[in-house]
Design a protein around this motif. Sequence first.
Motif, PDB file in Angstrom:
ATOM      1  N   VAL A   1       3.314 -24.033 118.857  1.00 49.39           N
ATOM      2  CA  VAL A   1       2.947 -24.920 119.960  1.00 49.39           C
ATOM      3  C   VAL A   1       3.075 -24.132 121.257  1.00 49.39           C
ATOM      4  N   ILE A   2       2.034 -24.213 122.059  1.00 54.52           N
ATOM      5  CA  ILE A   2       1.998 -23.510 123.337  1.00 54.52           C
ATOM      6  C   ILE A   2       1.826 -24.551 124.436  1.00 54.52           C
ATOM      7  N   ILE A   3       2.684 -24.497 125.450  1.00 55.92           N
ATOM      8  CA  ILE A   3       2.542 -25.351 126.621  1.00 55.92           C
ATOM      9  C   ILE A   3       1.979 -24.460 127.721  1.00 55.92           C
ATOM     10  N   LEU A   4       0.841 -24.850 128.275  1.00 58.45           N
ATOM     11  CA  LEU A   4       0.241 -24.012 129.307  1.00 58.45           C
ATOM     12  C   LEU A   4      -0.302 -24.844 130.445  1.00 58.45           C
ATOM     13  N   ASP A   5      -0.429 -24.175 131.577  1.00 60.06           N
ATOM     14  CA  ASP A   5      -1.002 -24.798 132.767  1.00 60.06           C
ATOM     15  C   ASP A   5      -1.836 -23.758 133.492  1.00 60.06           C
ATOM     16  N   GLU A   6      -2.252 -24.059 134.690  1.00 62.02           N
ATOM     17  CA  GLU A   6      -3.119 -23.150 135.449  1.00 62.02           C
ATOM     18  C   GLU A   6      -2.491 -21.774 135.651  1.00 62.02           C
ATOM     19  N   ASP A   7      -1.153 -21.684 135.647  1.00 65.86           N
ATOM     20  CA  ASP A   7      -0.474 -20.407 135.867  1.00 65.86           C
ATOM     21  C   ASP A   7      -0.313 -19.594 134.589  1.00 65.86           C
ATOM     22  N   GLY A   8      -0.663 -20.157 133.444  1.00 68.16           N
ATOM     23  CA  GLY A   8      -0.550 -19.440 132.172  1.00 68.16           C
ATOM     24  C   GLY A   8       0.352 -20.166 131.197  1.00 68.16           C
ATOM     25  N   ILE A   9       0.859 -19.412 130.233  1.00 68.87           N
ATOM     26  CA  ILE A   9       1.716 -19.982 129.194  1.00 68.87           C
ATOM     27  C   ILE A   9       3.101 -20.201 129.755  1.00 68.87           C
ATOM     28  N   ASP A  10       3.563 -21.439 129.661  1.00 68.47           N
ATOM     29  CA  ASP A  10       4.879 -21.816 130.164  1.00 68.47           C
ATOM     30  C   ASP A  10       5.927 -21.693 129.058  1.00 68.47           C
ATOM     31  N   VAL A  11       5.610 -22.223 127.870  1.00 63.30           N
ATOM     32  CA  VAL A  11       6.552 -22.243 126.750  1.00 63.30           C
ATOM     33  C   VAL A  11       5.772 -22.014 125.465  1.00 63.30           C
ATOM     34  N   ARG A  12       6.401 -21.323 124.519  1.00 63.97           N
ATOM     35  CA  ARG A  12       5.816 -21.131 123.196  1.00 63.97           C
ATOM     36  C   ARG A  12       6.911 -21.375 122.166  1.00 63.97           C
ATOM     37  N   HIS A  13       6.618 -22.216 121.162  1.00 66.22           N
ATOM     38  CA  HIS A  13       7.552 -22.488 120.068  1.00 66.22           C
ATOM     39  C   HIS A  13       6.853 -22.195 118.751  1.00 66.22           C
ATOM     40  N   ALA A  14       7.356 -21.211 118.000  1.00 67.82           N
ATOM     41  CA  ALA A  14       6.793 -20.904 116.683  1.00 67.82           C
ATOM     42  C   ALA A  14       7.040 -22.084 115.750  1.00 67.82           C
ATOM     43  N   TRP A  15       6.147 -22.305 114.796  1.00 64.04           N
ATOM     44  CA  TRP A  15       6.255 -23.452 113.893  1.00 64.04           C
ATOM     45  C   TRP A  15       7.575 -23.470 113.137  1.00 64.04           C
ATOM     46  N   ASP A  16       8.088 -22.319 112.756  1.00 64.36           N
ATOM     47  CA  ASP A  16       9.336 -22.289 111.982  1.00 64.36           C
ATOM     48  C   ASP A  16      10.550 -22.701 112.811  1.00 64.36           C
ATOM     49  N   ARG A  17      10.422 -22.756 114.127  1.00 62.60           N
ATOM     50  CA  ARG A  17      11.527 -23.150 114.997  1.00 62.60           C
ATOM     51  C   ARG A  17      11.497 -24.650 115.318  1.00 62.60           C
ATOM     52  N   ILE A  18      10.559 -25.372 114.707  1.00 62.44           N
ATOM     53  CA  ILE A  18      10.448 -26.819 114.906  1.00 62.44           C
ATOM     54  C   ILE A  18      10.944 -27.511 113.646  1.00 62.44           C
ATOM     55  N   ASN A  19      11.983 -28.327 113.764  1.00 64.14           N
ATOM     56  CA  ASN A  19      12.515 -29.079 112.621  1.00 64.14           C
ATOM     57  C   ASN A  19      11.597 -30.218 112.226  1.00 64.14           C
ATOM     58  N   ARG A  20      11.134 -30.940 113.232  1.00 66.17           N
ATOM     59  CA  ARG A  20      10.372 -32.155 112.963  1.00 66.17           C
ATOM     60  C   ARG A  20       9.592 -32.513 114.220  1.00 66.17           C
ATOM     61  N   GLY A  21       8.446 -33.108 114.015  1.00 73.88           N
ATOM     62  CA  GLY A  21       7.662 -33.624 115.123  1.00 73.88           C
ATOM     63  C   GLY A  21       7.260 -35.052 114.832  1.00 73.88           C
ATOM     64  N   THR A  22       7.407 -35.930 115.806  1.00 73.23           N
ATOM     65  CA  THR A  22       7.026 -37.325 115.620  1.00 73.23           C
ATOM     66  C   THR A  22       6.126 -37.774 116.771  1.00 73.23           C
ATOM     67  N   TRP A  23       5.295 -38.779 116.476  1.00 76.38           N
ATOM     68  CA  TRP A  23       4.401 -39.362 117.474  1.00 76.38           C
ATOM     69  C   TRP A  23       4.762 -40.823 117.651  1.00 76.38           C
ATOM     70  N   ASP A  24       4.984 -41.241 118.883  1.00 82.32           N
ATOM     71  CA  ASP A  24       5.224 -42.640 119.205  1.00 82.32           C
ATOM     72  C   ASP A  24       3.993 -43.132 119.963  1.00 82.32           C
ATOM     73  N   ALA A  25       3.148 -43.906 119.274  1.00 84.38           N
ATOM     74  CA  ALA A  25       1.884 -44.356 119.864  1.00 84.38           C
ATOM     75  C   ALA A  25       2.102 -45.285 121.050  1.00 84.38           C
ATOM     76  N   ARG A  26       3.119 -46.125 120.987  1.00 84.01           N
ATOM     77  CA  ARG A  26       3.371 -47.059 122.085  1.00 84.01           C
ATOM     78  C   ARG A  26       3.754 -46.310 123.360  1.00 84.01           C
ATOM     79  N   GLU A  27       4.655 -45.346 123.231  1.00 81.53           N
ATOM     80  CA  GLU A  27       5.103 -44.564 124.395  1.00 81.53           C
ATOM     81  C   GLU A  27       4.203 -43.367 124.681  1.00 81.53           C
ATOM     82  N   ARG A  28       3.285 -43.075 123.742  1.00 81.74           N
ATOM     83  CA  ARG A  28       2.374 -41.932 123.828  1.00 81.74           C
ATOM     84  C   ARG A  28       3.146 -40.623 124.013  1.00 81.74           C
ATOM     85  N   THR A  29       4.127 -40.428 123.142  1.00 79.13           N
ATOM     86  CA  THR A  29       4.938 -39.205 123.220  1.00 79.13           C
ATOM     87  C   THR A  29       5.041 -38.524 121.861  1.00 79.13           C
TER      88      THR A  29
END
Length: 193
Positions: free
Chosen positions: A47-75
């Motif tokens: 996962v890469i977080i980027l903006d107009e200034d470039g890449i802000d944060v990068r997280h390799a998939w193996d460093r993520i334990n779990r990802g969840t989506w909350d549709a109501r909160e859109r997070t």
Amino acid sequence: MRLPRRRSSAALPSRLARMAAASEPVLGAVPLDEAGGRWAVAAPSGVIILDEDGIDVRHAWDRINRGTWDARERTFTLELLDEAEPLVLVVPDRVSTATEDGRDGERAVEEKMFALALRQRVNAAIIHHASATLPDGRRITASVRRRPDGVLYSVTDPPVGGGDADRELGLDDIDALTSLEDRVRDAVGLPTT
């Protein structure tokens, strides 16, 4: 009979897509602000977080334990290894865009491709996982993960040799955690202690 026009959804702006990585395709992307200036991108490496200034944060998939989506909160909430606080990505339901004739417009945000890539890539990075419960009721876990370069390694939660975590664990607890880690390592053919 006239068919209804399909609404187009917001897409990662090409100037930001070029920043993500020239050699990596974008598997999915979601904006993190209504102006469309900050995006979360699912790429083969992570996962890469980027903006107009470039890449802000990068997280390799193996460093993520779990990802969840909350549709109501859109997070999207990403639980990261070695991080006490999760990474929370707030996704707007619409993003501003400039139309071809220069007028401002809005496009709906579609999170499905990002969510699909997140689920598939996190699952692919975690090769084997097991959990157990200590006599005091605490849950412990051990997993074997694959780094982006293909190397397998194991981690535990809480980590053994993790400083503060070791003070909270007794010797029997550390033995149970080490045994659980050995079990997941043995299950995939990695050497054990």
